[in-house]
Design an enzyme around this catalytic site. Structure first.
Site, short mmCIF file in Angstrom:
data_model
loop_
_atom_site.label_atom_id
_atom_site.label_comp_id
_atom_site.label_asym_id
_atom_site.label_seq_id
_atom_site.Cartn_x
_atom_site.Cartn_y
_atom_site.Cartn_z
N SER A 41 14.47 5.76 35.20
CA SER A 41 15.75 6.12 34.61
C SER A 41 15.87 5.36 33.30
CB SER A 41 16.89 5.76 35.56
OG SER A 41 18.12 6.05 34.93
N ARG B 19 36.53 32.89 6.71
CA ARG B 19 35.55 31.95 7.30
C ARG B 19 35.86 31.81 8.79
NH1 ARG B 19 38.08 26.69 4.13
NH2 ARG B 19 40.20 27.04 4.88
N HIS C 167 33.90 -3.20 25.52
CA HIS C 167 34.10 -3.24 26.96
C HIS C 167 35.18 -2.24 27.39
CE1 HIS C 167 35.99 -4.82 30.68
NE2 HIS C 167 34.72 -4.99 31.03
N ARG D 71 31.45 30.69 -11.32
CA ARG D 71 31.08 29.66 -10.35
C ARG D 71 29.57 29.62 -10.16
NH1 ARG D 71 35.65 31.79 -7.48
NH2 ARG D 71 37.18 30.15 -6.98
N TYR E 122 16.76 15.05 34.51
CA TYR E 122 18.22 15.08 34.54
C TYR E 122 18.78 14.07 33.55
CZ TYR E 122 18.02 10.67 36.98
OH TYR E 122 17.78 9.35 37.28
N MET F 36 28.13 21.32 -8.47
CA MET F 36 28.05 21.99 -9.76
C MET F 36 29.43 22.50 -10.18
SD MET F 36 24.34 23.75 -9.61
CE MET F 36 24.71 24.61 -8.11
N GLY G 4 30.55 21.05 -4.31
CA GLY G 4 31.12 20.13 -5.30
C GLY G 4 30.12 19.57 -6.29
N LYS H 72 26.51 32.28 -2.06
CA LYS H 72 27.81 32.86 -2.32
C LYS H 72 27.66 34.30 -2.81
CE LYS H 72 30.52 30.21 -4.83
NZ LYS H 72 31.57 29.51 -4.09
N CYS I 4 20.36 7.19 32.07
CA CYS I 4 21.67 6.81 32.59
C CYS I 4 22.45 5.97 31.60
CB CYS I 4 21.53 6.08 33.93
SG CYS I 4 20.66 4.51 33.78
#
Lengths: 887, 887
Positions: free
Chosen positions: B773, B342, B457, B98, B860, B109, B107, B28, B840
């Protein structure tokens, strides 16, 4: 002249070659030379070297020019030694011509017998044997064999005339044909030969011999032989030798004969000369059983000189080969020939006695004795076996699933088994068994099923119980409803006596007497020797104190696997287990678990007591929960019928509630489902209860002064986080309990390695584990993608078609599963060098697999109690093999 | 004097540090320095180095003696720059304190805001803001925060007085309390502070500041932070920096304000200044929605100077960070401060447009554009999406199983779907789907289920079809019998309109308008760039010509997997398939297969035509045969009821015959059962028929001049002998067919690698295979021991508990399954360097997994058609990442 030697003679107590010359003479040729040199009277002959075979192929089927010369010289030597002559009408020399490569290729290449027979010689054979029928039968067979092997004539071309002749004479068997019939056939066969080859059948034995030698060389490259070499990785350029050996006949009068024998009793192992013989007969006659052979002792009276010589020779053979010999001999006109000698097959009982006796006799070393016993066989020595003196007539044969013989009255349900077993021995007969049948299997003397393989439920459980079991006996039609077995034309009803032999798979009607050899005498001695050599520890898989005690008796050094869930099926516990499963809240579940705790604790105390001073590995709950509830499809049918019949809606609702839970738990592939540590993670209170029961049992005994070594094992871990989660639960409870009892117990927390991923990430898992136990049953299922319960649909076919060499659930698949085991051990030890590593699958009792476990550096194997001695022996052999390799 | 620098100032356009100094200033602190140096007006302040933290711990909580001096100097500088003073009753300087470590620990510290407030300063704040209530609220919050973070007082000690006050005043919310109420509370809070610490609340801001700095250093070692570092492997000795920064307020009058904005439109990607603001307000007010913010364009009129400055700054920011910025700003008395900037979140559509535009603007390179798009997002661009202009109100939310939005009338059965879809669009709603539903899924516009996970499915099939699908929508109570859905207090009946959004999982009542972006414009450009970079081929999984065509449109370079069995479920074929299965002899079976042949051949011709010039991998029959027969339990119930009702025995017998076969085929773990090549090996005639259909189709097209490249794939091979067996069958048929047609077609025979053993013994298998494959669906199931259909019982829990990082069926488990893939590739290429290797499984369309496939050297990946662009992009990113690594 420094002529190259193509042919090596053997005979007359002296051979050109010796037993070391396998490269040149082939295995058989070297063996014949060795025996001849040892003074064993084998029929004389000569071996044509493998170099000739190579030459033959390099020179387009020709042999060196001076080969003929050497062949003639050797033949002459043979004639002189035997006093017989090629083609002689009085005393013809007949020979066999056989192939013989360096590495045995059984049945792959060709053999020709009785070579030398022709129209003249056959008369000599007839006269010498006094059996014209025999002589012409030999002649017609020779023509057929020669025509087929040397000239490639289809066998059927000859056979059809034989069939014709039998029809013509109205007889059924070859043996019913007369000498004249056979003379006729000889003429017919010669005619076939001429028709098919355009040449006369060669009458000159020398021509016959040369053609036969060529044929043997050619057979090296027949398709069968090529394929065989390809499969067995035998180099194509080794070549084969050719063995030409004098034929001898035991049917040349009353000073002739033939017999077989053993140097020791192959059933009991007693050191006694053992065998039988027939006077004036051929080997076939002994086998055919037409004449009853005489005990070998009578030979002493009939031919005392021959008997004496035979005793001397066989003793020499046993000393030479340092093992029991199974021999065949023929006496031709008072002269003894050893036709064959080989290591004698024996019963397991005999094998052990012989090995131990031979050490005592100074014939072999302890290592050799240990190496000589087939570990798989000795399991049978721990169980009752059918009395070897009794002749049995099996009515059916199944798979030998768990060794031992047992007799009892037939029952068809587990409940019947339990009830009736209180009065008399029973055999539980089922189509197949399920976990519901455990109490009945426990009560029965033996188990018989008509379905299932070597790793079916019945088989696995019976082996665990050490109970005789025959499975997959498909010939039996088991009608459980009507309580009757149909087999062939017979019926076996409930209450009828049967006997099963789990060592052979035989099923007999009636009560057959049995004997129990037990772990004593020579067997005990052998096992003590094994323990001197082995490095691998041997533990047992045992769930109850009785099995643990048995395991200790058999030499187990701890428990490698206690399956806590087996304790859940007991009738007084199952309802509590079901209550636990049906619970809808954690609170309800904890209530049920609290009720189970005292049972489990008592179980563990019993085990710890039996195994005082030894480690006890206890696995937390493993099977999917639905295994403890009624079957889904049965509930569905039941409810549908209740509705159709209009039964009490409250009752239906109750059933539906159970079905709803069963549906919730239902899985398509329970093997890969919600089980193992996945249960313990989603229901940590189950693991908690089990850890508490184990540690309370351990602490209470520790306070009594019993040495307890609990090892708590988390099943089905595939990710280190799973183990971390469950270990946290266990350690928290353990510390709590020890604090409560004010006693410290050394305990370990480890895991099964039974999921491929666990082996692959063993380095991570080992950081959290005190020990690994390879669960090779599941590891095999997942690595091969074979469900053990379903593989029966294709596994037998796979083995028949040689797609697999053996059942991977019986013998560890070293190329596949074994690689994962190796990876798991290497990675595990890398991050945790003090990791204790063992195996607890079925393979822990399989000799080949035990040896593998030794080689990959495990600390111990664990198997069912009755296999503990098997594993001890296999472990010793592995250690000895390793030592021999190092030398 | 060469004094050591403990504190780095930033502000007034200049910073002591810079963006590279993360080690010293933390992430920071370095960021604030960088922005300041870039001329961005961030509220000024200073950063205390991480070295001070280390010193603090090495010296028992003390800081160097001259630290105070540097602190005072920096504070003075800050007061001068801001014109404010610590504790000033008119214009007080307030700061935030900070933590900020090198590596962000969100979160973990502590943070303190509004430091500097005391009894005097609060008056200044009230005056400046003209809002007394605001000032006292800020003060009481500061006391609470300081008391809690610095002194460790339990928050509830303060909260209880707040609650009391609200009760006393009869109000519900904090915001309803008046300034006087809050003044009261300030006194109460100070009292609490004194009671709990024994000291007065410090009024001296400098004392406050020093105490706060100490507290931040201490927080580096609070238990949360220690655990966080352990889990994330952050070294404990890094230490944290402390950032002290001026507070600014937008509620200081009408020359003050606050707002948020984007440098480009985050929904569409258009280059337009985009945002909103409020005059005389705090950031909270914008978020709270009490006042309606004004569009940013109005700021131009209201404060033209500020607006101009804001435009300049944000443009600078975008150029500096080379990406769209999402920024927050505050105007305090006419002075603009950037509070935060940001990278802006954006829709997939905007992301693509922005990336392509920025390349055209010369802001980033093509590589950067390609790297910037999240591949998983772009799948949505191929499907219709809910019109971004419409505001939707979902009635329920399920899992986004297959992207795309669809509207239609609700139907509850596959048959209804098929029938009604002919007239109007339908959405098929089921509890879960099964293979029987395929025709209905095919007919529907979208699928919605109340059960099942991302790989159920329904999910898998819908993705394959490229159809919108929401699964596991547990809020819906789907009553299939009564054809109604209950959700919350509403009912949706058959025929009602609903809309589902498979990209978000949302379910809406009614017909919502959609738009379809499609593979065009900037998207097309981006994909072309991706293709320039990627090395990995991308094929598609497609079973029918329509899918193959779609796949080509999306850039697939062939078919990586055609599942022949999907063709078996068509209504005109299923009876023939069942006939084949019920056949009792090979002859009967062949008869049925002959009937199937023409169907299969036509299927393959269609595929080959669509994929002319590209390879097409066709897998032989894979699923267990029972999948084609009625369900076992349903038959059992049916028969039981038929018997109970006394129906025609002949009909019962017929049903029983089917049940008998179903029983025969029934398996406990079908996933590990009689399927894949195990079927082809036991019934070679099935493989024969399929090979014939493939090769006849290929030959017929080849004769027409179509370029066909068939690759025949044998599934579920675990042992090279299996492949050898099936290859023999295929090659024999192929040669026969080519001879018959008189044409040569180049074809390959290969195998799936989907069983762990196949990967382990890949060297042996590669000797027989032209291609591998990787079937990572099954490979994941077996390697992890997870049944995809059953894992829903524990997998969500595992992910929630962080036992697993992600669903291994969605993203390849690289540590486990990935290792097997690597082993398989290495071993395979060792014995067969020309081996073609692909994947595949579902993972072929998952970006992380695609990148893995690139790294391990596959040729591939193959995925469902709609994921082809995802895979192309991920493959390009993998190639770029590799290139960057090499640099």
């Amino acid at each position: 002249m420094n002529q190259k030697k193509y042919i090596y003679f053997f005979g007359g107590g002296k051979a050109d070659g010796n037993g070391q010359m396998k490269d040149l003479l082939g295995g058989k040729g070297a063996g014949l030379a060795e025996m001849t040199n040892a003074g064993i009277p084998v029929p004389p002959g000569f071996t044509i070297t493998t170099e000739m075979c190579t030459y033959f192929y390099q020179h387009d089927g020709k042999l060196p020019e001076d080969f003929d010369q050497q062949l003639k010289e050797n033949l002459k030597k043979l004639e002189e030694l035997t006093g017989k002559k090629f083609g002689d009408p009085k005393n013809p020399l007949l020979v066999s011509v056989r192939s013989g490569a360096k590495i045995s290729m059984p049945g792959m290449m060709d053999t020709i017998l009785n070579l030398g027979l022709n129209d003249e010689a056959v008369k000599g054979l007839a006269e010498n044997s006094g059996d014209e029928r025999f002589a012409y039968d030999a002649y017609r067979r020779f023509i057929q064999m020669f025509g087929n092997v040397v000239m490639g004539i289809d066998k059927n071309e000859f056979e059809k005339y034989l069939e014709e002749k039998k029809k013509e004479r109205g007889v059924e068997y070859d043996s019913e044909l007369t000498a004249d019939d056979l003379k006729d056939l000889v003429e017919k066969f010669k005619q076939v030969y001429k028709e098919k080859t355009g040449e006369e059948f060669p009458q000159d034995p020398m021509v016959q011999l040369k053609m036969a030698i060529n044929a043997v060389f050619k057979s090296w490259n027949n398709p069968r032989a090529i394929t065989y070499r390809k499969i067995n990785k035998i180099p194509d350029d080794l070549g084969t030798a050719v063995n030409v050996q004098t034929m001898v006949f035991g049917n040349m009068g009353n000073d002739s004969g033939t017999g077989v024998g053993f140097t020791r009793n192959p059933s009991t192992g007693e050191k006694e000369f053992y065998g039988e013989y027939l006077t004036n007969a051929q080997g076939e006659d002994v086998v055919a059983g037409i004449r009853t052979p005489k005990p070998i002792s009578e030979l002493e009276k009939e031919m005392p000189e021959v008997y004496k010589q035979l005793r001397e020779i066989t003793e020499k053979l046993e000393k030479h080969y340092k093992d029991v010999q199974d021999f065949e001999f023929t006496i031709e006109k008072g002269k003894l020939y050893m036709l064959q000698t080989r290591t004698g097959k024996r019963t397991p009982m005999a094998a052990v006695k012989i090995a131990v006796d031979m050490v005592k006799e100074g014939l072999i070393t302890k290592e050799e004795a240990v190496m000589r016993i087939e570990p798989a066989q000795i399991e049978q020595l721990l169980h009752p076996i059918i009395d070897p003196k009794v002749k049995v007539e099996p009515i059916a044969k199944g798979l030998p699933a768990s060794p031992g013989a047992a007799s009892g009255k037939v029952v068809f349900t587990a409940d019947d088994a339990e009830r009736k077993a209180k009065e008399e021995p029973v055999i539980l007969v089922r189509i197949e068994t399920s976990p519901d049948d455990i109490h009945g299997m426990n009560a029965a003397k033996g188990i018989l099923t008509s379905r299932g393989g070597m790793t079916s439920h019945a088989a696995v459980v019976a082996r665990g119980m050490g109970k005789p079991c025959v499975v997959g006996c498909g010939e039996l039609q088991v009608d459980e409803e009507n309580k009757v077995i149909k087999v062939k034309d017979k019926e076996i009803k409930e209450g009828d006596w049967i006997t099963i032999d789990g060592g052979t798979g035989n099923v007999m009607i009636g009560e057959i007497p049995t004997v129990e050899p037990g772990l004593k005498g020579e067997f005990k001695t052998l096992m003590e020797w094994a323990d001197e050599f082995r490095k691998l520890g041997v533990r047992a898989n045992a769930d109850i104190p009785r099995d643990a005690r048995k395991a200790r008796e058999f030499g187990a050094e701890g428990i490698g696997l206690c399956r806590t869930e087996h304790m859940f099926f007991a009738p007084e516990r199952l309802p509590i287990v079901q209550e636990m499963i049906m619970a809808e809240t954690e609170e309800e579940r904890r209530k049920a678990l609290d009720k189970l705790l005292p049972f489990q604790k008592e179980d563990f105390k019993g085990l710890f007591r039996e195994m005082a001073g030894f480690p006890v590995i206890i696995r937390t709950l493993d099977p999917p929960l639905h295994e403890f509830l009624p079957k889904r499809e049965e509930l569905m049918v039941e409810i549908a019928l209740m509705k159709e019949k209009g039964e009490d809606p409250k009752k239906i609702e109750e059933k539906e509630k159970i079905l709803a839970r069963v549906e919730q738990l239902h899985e398509f592939n329970p093997m890969l489902g919600h089980r193992g540590c996945r249960l313990g993670i989603t229901y940590p209170e189950i693991t908690e209860m089990q850890a508490r029961a184990i540690m309370e049992a351990a602490c209470e005994l520790a306070k009594e002064g019993v040495e307890v070594i609990p090892e708590i094992m988390i099943p089905l871990v595939g990710n280190v986080n799973e183990l971390r989660n469950q270990k946290e639960v266990v350690v928290k409870v353990a510390e709590e309990v020890m604090k409560k009892y004010g006693v410290k117990v050394k305990y370990m927390v480890g895991t099964m390695i039974e999921i491929p991923r666990a082996a692959i990430t063993a380095d991570q898992i080992a950081e959290e584990a005190d020990f690994f136990s390879f669960g090779t049953n599941d590891l095999t299922q997942m690595t091969l993608g074979f469900s053990r319960d379903d593989a029966g649909k294709f596994l037998p076919y796979y083995i028949e078609k040689k797609i697999l060499k053996e059942d991977p659930f019986m013998t560890l698949d070293q190329e596949g599963v074994g690689q994962l085991v190796k990876i798991g051990i290497e990675k595990g030890r890398k991050t945790n060098p003090s990791l204790e590593i063992g195996i607890c699958g079925e393979h822990g009792g399989d000799p080949e697999s035990v040896k593998f476990c030794h080689r990959v550096g495990m600390d111990y194997v664990s198997c069912s109690p009755y296999r503990v001695p098997v594993a001890r022996l296999a472990a010793a052999q592995a250690a000895i093999e390793e030592k021999m390799k190092e030398k």
